[in-house]
Design a protein around this motif. Structure first.
Motif, PDB file in Angstrom:
ATOM      1  N   VAL A  14       0.948  -1.356  -0.121  1.00  0.00           N
ATOM      2  CA  VAL A  14      -0.027   0.070   0.038  1.00  0.00           C
ATOM      3  C   VAL A  14       0.845   1.220   0.041  1.00  0.00           C
ATOM      4  O   VAL A  14       0.550   2.363  -0.632  1.00  0.00           O
ATOM      5  N   TYR A  15       1.941   1.196   0.572  1.00  0.00           N
ATOM      6  CA  TYR A  15       2.988   2.324   0.721  1.00  0.00           C
ATOM      7  C   TYR A  15       3.267   3.106  -0.471  1.00  0.00           C
ATOM      8  O   TYR A  15       3.005   4.441  -0.598  1.00  0.00           O
ATOM      9  N   PRO A  16       3.575   2.557  -1.606  1.00  0.00           N
ATOM     10  CA  PRO A  16       3.576   3.120  -3.135  1.00  0.00           C
ATOM     11  C   PRO A  16       2.420   4.006  -3.293  1.00  0.00           C
ATOM     12  O   PRO A  16       2.663   5.038  -3.776  1.00  0.00           O
ATOM     13  N   HIS A  17       1.098   3.607  -3.087  1.00  0.00           N
ATOM     14  CA  HIS A  17       0.096   4.338  -3.299  1.00  0.00           C
ATOM     15  C   HIS A  17      -0.114   5.439  -2.371  1.00  0.00           C
ATOM     16  O   HIS A  17      -0.482   6.492  -2.861  1.00  0.00           O
ATOM     17  N   TYR A  18       0.372   5.493  -1.199  1.00  0.00           N
ATOM     18  CA  TYR A  18       0.433   6.812  -0.357  1.00  0.00           C
ATOM     19  C   TYR A  18       1.524   7.632  -0.736  1.00  0.00           C
ATOM     20  O   TYR A  18       0.929   9.080  -0.951  1.00  0.00           O
ATOM     21  N   VAL A  19       2.455   7.127  -1.050  1.00  0.00           N
ATOM     22  CA  VAL A  19       3.512   8.063  -1.821  1.00  0.00           C
ATOM     23  C   VAL A  19       3.120   8.702  -3.012  1.00  0.00           C
ATOM     24  O   VAL A  19       3.503   9.908  -3.272  1.00  0.00           O
ATOM     25  N   ILE A  74      -6.903  12.809  16.104  1.00  0.00           N
ATOM     26  CA  ILE A  74      -7.300  12.893  14.402  1.00  0.00           C
ATOM     27  C   ILE A  74      -8.599  12.472  14.673  1.00  0.00           C
ATOM     28  O   ILE A  74      -9.169  11.561  15.211  1.00  0.00           O
ATOM     29  N   LYS A  75      -9.311  13.335  13.979  1.00  0.00           N
ATOM     30  CA  LYS A  75     -10.772  13.191  13.670  1.00  0.00           C
ATOM     31  C   LYS A  75     -11.139  13.517  12.113  1.00  0.00           C
ATOM     32  O   LYS A  75     -10.310  13.831  11.558  1.00  0.00           O
ATOM     33  N   GLY A  76     -12.545  12.979  12.121  1.00  0.00           N
ATOM     34  CA  GLY A  76     -12.843  13.441  10.702  1.00  0.00           C
ATOM     35  C   GLY A  76     -13.180  11.953  10.151  1.00  0.00           C
ATOM     36  O   GLY A  76     -13.194  10.906  10.548  1.00  0.00           O
ATOM     37  N   VAL A  77     -13.668  12.008   8.472  1.00  0.00           N
ATOM     38  CA  VAL A  77     -14.149  10.893   7.889  1.00  0.00           C
ATOM     39  C   VAL A  77     -13.047  10.301   6.957  1.00  0.00           C
ATOM     40  O   VAL A  77     -12.505  11.227   6.397  1.00  0.00           O
ATOM     41  N   ILE A  78     -13.084   9.133   6.974  1.00  0.00           N
ATOM     42  CA  ILE A  78     -12.180   8.473   5.868  1.00  0.00           C
ATOM     43  C   ILE A  78     -12.959   7.298   5.341  1.00  0.00           C
ATOM     44  O   ILE A  78     -13.510   6.614   6.160  1.00  0.00           O
ATOM     45  N   CYS A  79     -12.984   7.017   4.331  1.00  0.00           N
ATOM     46  CA  CYS A  79     -13.846   6.151   3.641  1.00  0.00           C
ATOM     47  C   CYS A  79     -15.142   5.938   4.108  1.00  0.00           C
ATOM     48  O   CYS A  79     -16.026   4.893   4.333  1.00  0.00           O
ATOM     49  N   GLY A  80     -15.848   7.082   4.381  1.00  0.00           N
ATOM     50  CA  GLY A  80     -17.015   7.291   4.830  1.00  0.00           C
ATOM     51  C   GLY A  80     -17.390   6.905   6.216  1.00  0.00           C
ATOM     52  O   GLY A  80     -18.485   6.867   6.430  1.00  0.00           O
ATOM     53  N   LEU A  97      -3.652   6.452   9.893  1.00  0.00           N
ATOM     54  CA  LEU A  97      -2.695   6.446   8.816  1.00  0.00           C
ATOM     55  C   LEU A  97      -3.412   7.083   7.470  1.00  0.00           C
ATOM     56  O   LEU A  97      -2.850   7.994   6.947  1.00  0.00           O
ATOM     57  N   ASP A  98      -4.332   6.459   7.115  1.00  0.00           N
ATOM     58  CA  ASP A  98      -5.292   6.878   5.762  1.00  0.00           C
ATOM     59  C   ASP A  98      -5.744   8.155   5.846  1.00  0.00           C
ATOM     60  O   ASP A  98      -5.466   9.052   4.934  1.00  0.00           O
ATOM     61  N   LEU A 100      -4.189  10.700   7.653  1.00  0.00           N
ATOM     62  CA  LEU A 100      -2.961  11.520   7.785  1.00  0.00           C
ATOM     63  C   LEU A 100      -2.473  11.842   6.343  1.00  0.00           C
ATOM     64  O   LEU A 100      -2.149  12.943   5.967  1.00  0.00           O
ATOM     65  N   ILE A 101      -2.638  10.671   5.640  1.00  0.00           N
ATOM     66  CA  ILE A 101      -1.986  10.812   4.241  1.00  0.00           C
ATOM     67  C   ILE A 101      -3.051  11.378   3.462  1.00  0.00           C
ATOM     68  O   ILE A 101      -2.634  12.532   2.522  1.00  0.00           O
ATOM     69  N   ASP A 102      -4.151  11.271   3.714  1.00  0.00           N
ATOM     70  CA  ASP A 102      -5.227  12.158   3.009  1.00  0.00           C
ATOM     71  C   ASP A 102      -5.069  13.728   3.322  1.00  0.00           C
ATOM     72  O   ASP A 102      -5.114  14.686   2.521  1.00  0.00           O
ATOM     73  N   GLU A 103      -4.708  14.216   4.444  1.00  0.00           N
ATOM     74  CA  GLU A 103      -4.616  15.434   5.108  1.00  0.00           C
ATOM     75  C   GLU A 103      -3.348  16.177   4.082  1.00  0.00           C
ATOM     76  O   GLU A 103      -3.293  17.397   3.728  1.00  0.00           O
TER      77      GLU A 103
END
Length: 116
Positions: A14-19, A74-80, A97-98, A100-103
């Motif tokens: 998954v890491y390459p997708h984050y990058v 860390i608050k908020g919506v990820i993947c609904g 982690l998802d 933070l990468i989104d932010e």
């Protein structure tokens, strides 16, 4: 109860997708690494070793040297789904982690992302 598929996926897969997600928005691999190190307490050398070993997400978070206590901010919506409402600990860590990468991809400053 069967485990969610992501638990057995390697972080390295998954890491390459984050990058890529970060770089598409003008951010860097080193910022992605900094986020992962902040969240988990891994050093850069140990993070790279985990990636090389193809460690799965469940093991990666279970063996994390020092999960950052500020991750609860860390608050908020990820993947609904609201990350703060996820009860299963490993899934919550993955979604942190998802998020933070989104932010990072949305252009937030590292200071805000790392809850300073």
């Amino acid at each position: 109860m069967t485990k969610h598929k992501i638990y057995t996926m390697s972080l390295a897969s998954v890491y390459p997708h984050y990058v890529t997600k970060a770089e598409k928005k003008g951010r860097t691999k080193s910022e992605v690494d900094e986020i992962i190190r902040w969240l988990t307490g891994y050093s850069q050398v140990k993070l790279e070793a985990q990636l090389e070993k193809q460690t799965d997400f469940e093991t990666f978070f279970a063996e994390a040297p020092q999960l950052n206590p500020s991750r609860a901010l860390i608050k908020g919506v990820i993947c609904g789904i609201r990350v703060e409402d996820i009860e299963e600990p490993t899934m919550r860590e993955i979604r942190y982690l998802d998020k933070l990468i989104d932010e990072l991809a949305k252009g937030k400053t590292m200071e805000k992302i790392l809850r300073k």
